[in-house]
Design a protein around this motif. Sequence first.
Motif, PDB file in Angstrom:
ATOM      1  N   GLU A 220      32.579  32.157 -10.827  1.00 15.92           N
ATOM      2  CA  GLU A 220      32.423  31.512  -9.524  1.00 15.92           C
ATOM      3  C   GLU A 220      33.765  31.561  -8.796  1.00 15.92           C
ATOM      4  O   GLU A 220      34.822  31.613  -9.424  1.00 15.92           O
ATOM      5  CB  GLU A 220      31.959  30.055  -9.687  1.00 15.92           C
ATOM      6  CG  GLU A 220      30.619  29.887 -10.384  1.00 15.92           C
ATOM      7  CD  GLU A 220      29.432  30.280  -9.509  1.00 15.92           C
ATOM      8  OE1 GLU A 220      29.633  30.718  -8.358  1.00 15.92           O
ATOM      9  OE2 GLU A 220      28.285  30.147  -9.999  1.00 15.92           O
ATOM     10  N   ARG A 221      33.733  31.542  -7.470  1.00 19.68           N
ATOM     11  CA  ARG A 221      34.954  31.668  -6.683  1.00 19.68           C
ATOM     12  C   ARG A 221      35.045  30.559  -5.633  1.00 19.68           C
ATOM     13  O   ARG A 221      34.029  30.048  -5.159  1.00 19.68           O
ATOM     14  CB  ARG A 221      35.011  33.041  -6.005  1.00 19.68           C
ATOM     15  CG  ARG A 221      35.087  34.199  -7.000  1.00 19.68           C
ATOM     16  CD  ARG A 221      36.388  34.187  -7.796  1.00 19.68           C
ATOM     17  NE  ARG A 221      36.455  35.237  -8.810  1.00 19.68           N
ATOM     18  CZ  ARG A 221      36.323  35.021 -10.116  1.00 19.68           C
ATOM     19  NH1 ARG A 221      36.122  33.789 -10.584  1.00 19.68           N
ATOM     20  NH2 ARG A 221      36.407  36.017 -10.980  1.00 19.68           N
ATOM     21  N   GLU A 222      36.258  30.217  -5.255  1.00 18.22           N
ATOM     22  CA  GLU A 222      36.512  29.111  -4.335  1.00 18.22           C
ATOM     23  C   GLU A 222      35.747  29.246  -3.021  1.00 18.22           C
ATOM     24  O   GLU A 222      35.309  28.268  -2.435  1.00 18.22           O
ATOM     25  CB  GLU A 222      38.011  29.011  -4.020  1.00 18.22           C
ATOM     26  CG  GLU A 222      38.897  28.752  -5.222  1.00 18.22           C
ATOM     27  CD  GLU A 222      38.744  27.347  -5.769  1.00 18.22           C
ATOM     28  OE1 GLU A 222      39.045  26.392  -5.035  1.00 18.22           O
ATOM     29  OE2 GLU A 222      38.305  27.224  -6.932  1.00 18.22           O
ATOM     30  N   ASP A 223      35.582  30.479  -2.545  1.00 18.35           N
ATOM     31  CA  ASP A 223      34.948  30.716  -1.245  1.00 18.35           C
ATOM     32  C   ASP A 223      33.431  30.862  -1.337  1.00 18.35           C
ATOM     33  O   ASP A 223      32.765  31.171  -0.343  1.00 18.35           O
ATOM     34  CB  ASP A 223      35.544  31.953  -0.577  1.00 18.35           C
ATOM     35  CG  ASP A 223      35.396  33.221  -1.434  1.00 18.35           C
ATOM     36  OD1 ASP A 223      34.752  33.156  -2.513  1.00 18.35           O
ATOM     37  OD2 ASP A 223      35.926  34.270  -1.035  1.00 18.35           O
ATOM     38  N   GLY A 224      32.871  30.655  -2.539  1.00 11.76           N
ATOM     39  CA  GLY A 224      31.427  30.775  -2.707  1.00 11.76           C
ATOM     40  C   GLY A 224      30.951  32.197  -2.917  1.00 11.76           C
ATOM     41  O   GLY A 224      29.746  32.459  -2.927  1.00 11.76           O
ATOM     42  N   GLY A 225      31.882  33.118  -3.121  1.00 12.00           N
ATOM     43  CA  GLY A 225      31.514  34.520  -3.270  1.00 12.00           C
ATOM     44  C   GLY A 225      31.292  34.972  -4.694  1.00 12.00           C
ATOM     45  O   GLY A 225      31.119  36.167  -4.946  1.00 12.00           O
ATOM     46  N   GLY A 226      31.298  34.044  -5.655  1.00 14.42           N
ATOM     47  CA  GLY A 226      31.142  34.425  -7.057  1.00 14.42           C
ATOM     48  C   GLY A 226      29.694  34.352  -7.530  1.00 14.42           C
ATOM     49  O   GLY A 226      28.768  34.295  -6.738  1.00 14.42           O
ATOM     50  N   TYR A 227      29.538  34.349  -8.868  1.00 16.19           N
ATOM     51  CA  TYR A 227      28.189  34.263  -9.446  1.00 16.19           C
ATOM     52  C   TYR A 227      28.239  33.399 -10.702  1.00 16.19           C
ATOM     53  O   TYR A 227      29.329  33.140 -11.219  1.00 16.19           O
ATOM     54  CB  TYR A 227      27.640  35.667  -9.742  1.00 16.19           C
ATOM     55  CG  TYR A 227      28.361  36.479 -10.802  1.00 16.19           C
ATOM     56  CD1 TYR A 227      28.076  36.332 -12.163  1.00 16.19           C
ATOM     57  CD2 TYR A 227      29.338  37.421 -10.450  1.00 16.19           C
ATOM     58  CE1 TYR A 227      28.729  37.087 -13.125  1.00 16.19           C
ATOM     59  CE2 TYR A 227      29.990  38.190 -11.402  1.00 16.19           C
ATOM     60  CZ  TYR A 227      29.680  38.013 -12.752  1.00 16.19           C
ATOM     61  OH  TYR A 227      30.325  38.761 -13.710  1.00 16.19           O
ATOM     62  N   PRO A 228      27.117  32.858 -11.206  1.00 18.60           N
ATOM     63  CA  PRO A 228      25.741  33.204 -10.826  1.00 18.60           C
ATOM     64  C   PRO A 228      25.155  32.371  -9.673  1.00 18.60           C
ATOM     65  O   PRO A 228      24.122  32.741  -9.129  1.00 18.60           O
ATOM     66  CB  PRO A 228      24.969  32.904 -12.116  1.00 18.60           C
ATOM     67  CG  PRO A 228      25.724  31.770 -12.750  1.00 18.60           C
ATOM     68  CD  PRO A 228      27.176  32.058 -12.440  1.00 18.60           C
ATOM     69  N   TYR A 229      25.799  31.260  -9.299  1.00  7.49           N
ATOM     70  CA  TYR A 229      25.171  30.348  -8.331  1.00  7.49           C
ATOM     71  C   TYR A 229      25.918  30.220  -7.008  1.00  7.49           C
ATOM     72  O   TYR A 229      25.606  29.354  -6.210  1.00  7.49           O
ATOM     73  CB  TYR A 229      24.993  28.969  -8.973  1.00  7.49           C
ATOM     74  CG  TYR A 229      24.084  28.993 -10.183  1.00  7.49           C
ATOM     75  CD1 TYR A 229      22.804  29.516 -10.105  1.00  7.49           C
ATOM     76  CD2 TYR A 229      24.529  28.506 -11.418  1.00  7.49           C
ATOM     77  CE1 TYR A 229      21.973  29.556 -11.217  1.00  7.49           C
ATOM     78  CE2 TYR A 229      23.702  28.532 -12.534  1.00  7.49           C
ATOM     79  CZ  TYR A 229      22.428  29.059 -12.427  1.00  7.49           C
ATOM     80  OH  TYR A 229      21.605  29.098 -13.533  1.00  7.49           O
ATOM     81  N   ARG A 230      26.945  31.057  -6.804  1.00 10.07           N
ATOM     82  CA  ARG A 230      27.720  31.042  -5.556  1.00 10.07           C
ATOM     83  C   ARG A 230      28.245  29.635  -5.243  1.00 10.07           C
ATOM     84  O   ARG A 230      28.179  29.161  -4.100  1.00 10.07           O
ATOM     85  CB  ARG A 230      26.892  31.586  -4.387  1.00 10.07           C
ATOM     86  CG  ARG A 230      26.414  33.021  -4.601  1.00 10.07           C
ATOM     87  CD  ARG A 230      25.662  33.573  -3.409  1.00 10.07           C
ATOM     88  NE  ARG A 230      26.568  33.763  -2.272  1.00 10.07           N
ATOM     89  CZ  ARG A 230      27.320  34.853  -2.096  1.00 10.07           C
ATOM     90  NH1 ARG A 230      27.302  35.834  -2.992  1.00 10.07           N
ATOM     91  NH2 ARG A 230      28.103  34.966  -1.041  1.00 10.07           N
TER      92      ARG A 230
END
Length: 345
Positions: A220-230
């Motif tokens: 997951e990433r701070e800006d919501g660009g990660g996965y699995p749940y953004r």
Amino acid sequence: MMEGRTLRQWIGYTIKRDLFNERGVVLIPAKTIIDNHHVEMIENHRISLSVHDFELDKQELAPRESKTNDKLVVKAMEEVKSMFHFLSEKGTLPVEEINQSIIPAIHQAAEYPSLQSVMSGLQAKDDYTYRHNIGVGVISTLIGKWLHLSESELALLTMAATLHDIGKIHISDYILNKPGRYTDEEYAVMKKHTVIGYDLLCQIPGLDARVPLVALQHHEREDGGGYPYRLKAHEIDFFSKIVGVADIFHAMTSKRVYKDASPFHLVIKQMLDDGFGKLEPSICKLFIHRLMEMAVGDEAILTDGRRCQIVGMNPLDVANPLIRVDGKYVDLSKSRELHILALVG
């Protein structure tokens, strides 16, 4: 420049404080054992010192690269490999054995004094999947120490970091080791390792709930660009943020069958850039600054092929330190062409 004795008489003694040049760049970090090169730097920059700037117990000087954590990492890697196979066959993990054997080995592997000595064993030479788990464990442990986590928190972080990719035991080797880019379908399968790992670890008796959470959230990433749940910054566990930083750094600095390690200066630049949006900025900044402090004294290969020694960190441009090459000092922050390609042992 010295009170009561010549500067060269302090070779072998430890400096108590950071020594700066006129621009405020750290030339010699505190706790460095002074050698001939340091003496030359101090003289060239006309830094005034007194007896109070040194610890009075003389240390034995030895090449920093003479000791690495390779044997510790190999031992821990073999234990993790066995542990993953045990989970695959039995559906559980020997948590107490991990706490008594693997976690102390990883903590010991993080104790080496220079960056090269710490990273030596972590550079994937074989079995990348298993060595990566140890690498992320060691790097996360370093970050946890720099964040002054308690002993119990540090042990928990190390456990979570070491098990972060355990879901990959149910991802095919074809996908794990595929050279080149994934298809959309293959990438979707790869991303499932986070949820698989979470589900597996939630079934393990006696395992703290943050361990499966890190397996789930480390992409997951701070800006919501990660996965699995953004997830966004406030939704991500702090340990997951630490492991996310360690995961990216180790992956970028590792050579694999289908991919060379990225140039060191580009790794540092990428990590700093990711600290503005993708990664937790406070963790990223602390990690890179402390990492480069550890690199002072290490030898490196430059992008033009020459061998150099890193002699000082530039806090204003940490990716481009002060180096000594061919008997001269070079400030890489002033060079557009010359950079650190790789650390060497």
